[in-house]
Design an enzyme around this catalytic site. Structure first.
Site, mmCIF file in Angstrom:
data_model
loop_
_atom_site.group_PDB
_atom_site.id
_atom_site.type_symbol
_atom_site.label_atom_id
_atom_site.label_comp_id
_atom_site.label_asym_id
_atom_site.label_seq_id
_atom_site.Cartn_x
_atom_site.Cartn_y
_atom_site.Cartn_z
ATOM 1 N N ARG A 157 13.412 22.481 33.781
ATOM 2 C CA ARG A 157 14.692 22.194 34.330
ATOM 3 C C ARG A 157 15.813 22.540 33.379
ATOM 4 O O ARG A 157 16.944 22.754 33.785
ATOM 5 C CB ARG A 157 14.800 20.711 34.655
ATOM 6 N N GLY A 158 15.522 22.578 32.106
ATOM 7 C CA GLY A 158 16.560 22.672 31.086
ATOM 8 C C GLY A 158 17.489 23.856 31.169
ATOM 9 O O GLY A 158 18.664 23.749 30.833
ATOM 10 N N ASP A 187 16.706 26.959 27.751
ATOM 11 C CA ASP A 187 17.803 26.256 27.114
ATOM 12 C C ASP A 187 17.698 26.294 25.590
ATOM 13 O O ASP A 187 18.693 26.501 24.905
ATOM 14 C CB ASP A 187 17.913 24.818 27.617
ATOM 15 N N ASP A 228 12.655 25.832 19.996
ATOM 16 C CA ASP A 228 12.419 25.212 18.695
ATOM 17 C C ASP A 228 11.031 25.565 18.208
ATOM 18 O O ASP A 228 10.873 26.485 17.422
ATOM 19 C CB ASP A 228 12.767 23.723 18.652
ATOM 20 N N GLY A 244 8.808 27.192 19.725
ATOM 21 C CA GLY A 244 8.466 28.517 20.225
ATOM 22 C C GLY A 244 7.238 28.523 21.116
ATOM 23 O O GLY A 244 6.902 29.540 21.715
ATOM 24 N N LYS A 292 16.446 27.047 17.303
ATOM 25 C CA LYS A 292 16.227 26.118 16.195
ATOM 26 C C LYS A 292 15.075 26.665 15.344
ATOM 27 O O LYS A 292 13.964 26.146 15.389
ATOM 28 C CB LYS A 292 15.895 24.737 16.775
ATOM 29 N N ARG A 352 21.978 16.065 31.366
ATOM 30 C CA ARG A 352 21.975 17.490 31.703
ATOM 31 C C ARG A 352 23.336 17.942 32.228
ATOM 32 O O ARG A 352 23.720 19.079 32.057
ATOM 33 C CB ARG A 352 20.916 17.800 32.765
#
Length: 174
Positions: A42-43, A99, A102, A104, A130, A164
């Site tokens: 969803r991000g 989104d 981090d 990966g 990140k 969100r």
């Protein structure tokens, strides 16, 4: 988290400008081509929607739902594909939009999964990178902003089921 203050890392205007720049770069890179954008739900839904409005080459949208965070502040390390794309991407140029990258692990799993569908090319685009949290060798092809190891929310990124809808990116501080 309601007792903590918000430290805004990227304002609404900064995000809009950076998304516009990313769209311009993607337009150059995919000039004369048709692009399949795969939004990881969803991000990424807010970022993906803003990004595709900046892309002028023909775009087909696809969506995948993945899960790796649950309600915590860190990835569980286990990436699950909940819903796969619907259309055939064989011979197509694909851009996977998320989104944040981090560890990966999510992007690596999604790219490996989509490569089995024989696209002509596959690249990745993330709003936030990140890199100090990376647990794989993957590097995103397009990056909105590179950030240190903060837990961040807003602009599609959630904490639990909330935040969100916040139009900027922030971190909680004590």
């Amino acid at each position: 988290m309601t007792n903590k203050q918000r430290k805004i890392l990227f304002s609404t205007d900064e995000i809009k400008e950076r998304v516009r720049e990313l769209g311009q770069q993607i337009n150059k890179d995919y000039e004369g081509k048709k692009l399949v954008v795969v939004s990881l739900l969803r991000g990424s839904f807010i970022f993906a929607a803003d990004l595709v409005r900046e892309i002028e080459v023909p775009v087909q949208m696809e969506f995948m739902t993945t899960a790796s965070y649950g309600y915590g502040e860190e990835s569980s390390g286990q990436v699950n594909i909940i819903n796969d794309i619907k259309d055939d991407i064989a011979g197509r140029d694909v851009l996977v939009v998320d989104d944040i990258m981090d560890s990966g692990l999510t992007m690596e799993k999604i790219i490996e999964h989509l490569k089995k569908k024989n696209p002509s090319s596959i690249k990745s685009c993330v709003m936030l990178d990140k890199p100090e949290r990376r647990r794989t060798e993957i590097t995103p092809d397009y990056v909105g902003f590179t950030i240190p190891d903060y837990f961040i929310v807003g602009y599609g990124l959630n904490y639990g089921d909330y935040y969100r809808n916040v139009p900027y990116i922030f971190s909680f501080i004590d």
